[in-house]
Design a protein around this motif. Structure first.
Motif, PDB file in Angstrom:
ATOM      1  N   HIS A   4       0.916  -1.051  -0.425  1.00  0.00           N
ATOM      2  CA  HIS A   4       0.033   0.043  -0.236  1.00  0.00           C
ATOM      3  C   HIS A   4       1.094   1.478  -0.155  1.00  0.00           C
ATOM      4  O   HIS A   4       0.628   1.832  -0.961  1.00  0.00           O
ATOM      5  N   ALA A   5       1.587   1.133   0.922  1.00  0.00           N
ATOM      6  CA  ALA A   5       2.785   2.444   0.953  1.00  0.00           C
ATOM      7  C   ALA A   5       3.476   2.650  -0.292  1.00  0.00           C
ATOM      8  O   ALA A   5       3.638   4.437  -0.343  1.00  0.00           O
ATOM      9  N   ARG A   6       3.921   1.519  -1.148  1.00  0.00           N
ATOM     10  CA  ARG A   6       4.562   1.956  -2.105  1.00  0.00           C
ATOM     11  C   ARG A   6       3.394   2.260  -3.208  1.00  0.00           C
ATOM     12  O   ARG A   6       4.454   3.019  -3.812  1.00  0.00           O
ATOM     13  N   ARG A  45       0.468   0.799 -15.337  1.00  0.00           N
ATOM     14  CA  ARG A  45       2.061   1.096 -14.983  1.00  0.00           C
ATOM     15  C   ARG A  45       2.109   1.201 -13.545  1.00  0.00           C
ATOM     16  O   ARG A  45       3.294   1.560 -12.858  1.00  0.00           O
ATOM     17  N   LEU A  46       1.171   1.195 -12.779  1.00  0.00           N
ATOM     18  CA  LEU A  46       1.498   1.235 -11.601  1.00  0.00           C
ATOM     19  C   LEU A  46       1.620  -0.508 -10.940  1.00  0.00           C
ATOM     20  O   LEU A  46       2.698  -0.355 -10.479  1.00  0.00           O
ATOM     21  N   ALA A  47       0.560  -1.091 -11.369  1.00  0.00           N
ATOM     22  CA  ALA A  47       1.113  -2.830 -11.552  1.00  0.00           C
ATOM     23  C   ALA A  47       2.866  -2.952 -12.079  1.00  0.00           C
ATOM     24  O   ALA A  47       3.928  -2.679 -11.310  1.00  0.00           O
ATOM     25  N   ALA A  48       3.811  -2.066 -13.229  1.00  0.00           N
ATOM     26  CA  ALA A  48       4.923  -2.307 -12.784  1.00  0.00           C
ATOM     27  C   ALA A  48       5.545  -1.111 -12.221  1.00  0.00           C
ATOM     28  O   ALA A  48       6.754  -1.795 -11.983  1.00  0.00           O
ATOM     29  N   ALA A  49       5.509   0.074 -11.850  1.00  0.00           N
ATOM     30  CA  ALA A  49       5.905   0.561 -11.000  1.00  0.00           C
ATOM     31  C   ALA A  49       6.731   0.295  -9.470  1.00  0.00           C
ATOM     32  O   ALA A  49       6.907   0.252  -8.935  1.00  0.00           O
ATOM     33  N   THR A  50       5.062  -0.440  -9.019  1.00  0.00           N
ATOM     34  CA  THR A  50       5.521  -1.422  -7.857  1.00  0.00           C
ATOM     35  C   THR A  50       5.667  -2.731  -7.605  1.00  0.00           C
ATOM     36  O   THR A  50       5.841  -3.561  -6.679  1.00  0.00           O
TER      37      THR A  50
END
Length: 152
Positions: free
Chosen positions: A46-48, A63-68
């Motif tokens: 969550h924090a990430r 993109r959020l999936a890739a970044a996290t």
């Protein structure tokens, strides 16, 4: 050329490192458990996600999936929880209804800032006896451990 087996001291040191990594993983699992039971608690995932959105602005789920470094399905579940908590919004894009944009709310930004400040203070306090060079070495060890775990 055959690799020389580690000395007993080296093997013990590597075992201590592996055990510490397992403890870190267990602490993450406990944190995830608290995040599911305690309103306002944030898992590392969550924090990430909040940190990524704070740093990069609104992102699509992919993109959020890739970044996290999570899957699209896991990110969708993560975003569902963050929406329920009031930390993010999901908006369908008018030009492509299949695309969902995830953005921080003011509450989400405040929660991220609060969590980041608490983390910064805890790291400063608990690791105060380590100089910058030692912290940089620890960072490199954690990066390499991540790569090792990705290969397992």
């Amino acid at each position: 050329m055959a690799e020389t087996p580690p000395t007993d001291d080296r093997a013990r040191a590597l075992d201590r490192l592996a055990r510490a990594a397992y403890r870190l993983s267990a602490a993450d699992a406990r944190l995830r458990g608290r995040a599911t039971r305690t309103p306002g608690a944030l898992s590392l995932t969550h924090a990430r996600a909040l940190r990524t959105l704070a740093e990069q602005g609104p992102l699509t789920i992919s993109r959020l999936a890739a970044a996290t470094e999570t899957t699209g399905a896991a990110t969708t579940q993560l975003v569902n929880g963050l929406v329920t908590a009031g930390y993010v919004t999901r908006t369908r894009q008018p030009e492509d209804k299949r695309t969902v944009l995830v953005a921080l709310t003011d509450t989400g930004r405040a929660r991220h800032d609060q969590r980041q400040q608490a983390l910064t203070e805890a790291l400063h306090t608990d690791l105060n006896d380590y100089d910058d060079a030692a912290l940089d070495r620890a960072t490199e060890v954690l990066r390499r451990l991540s790569a090792v775990y990705d290969r397992l």
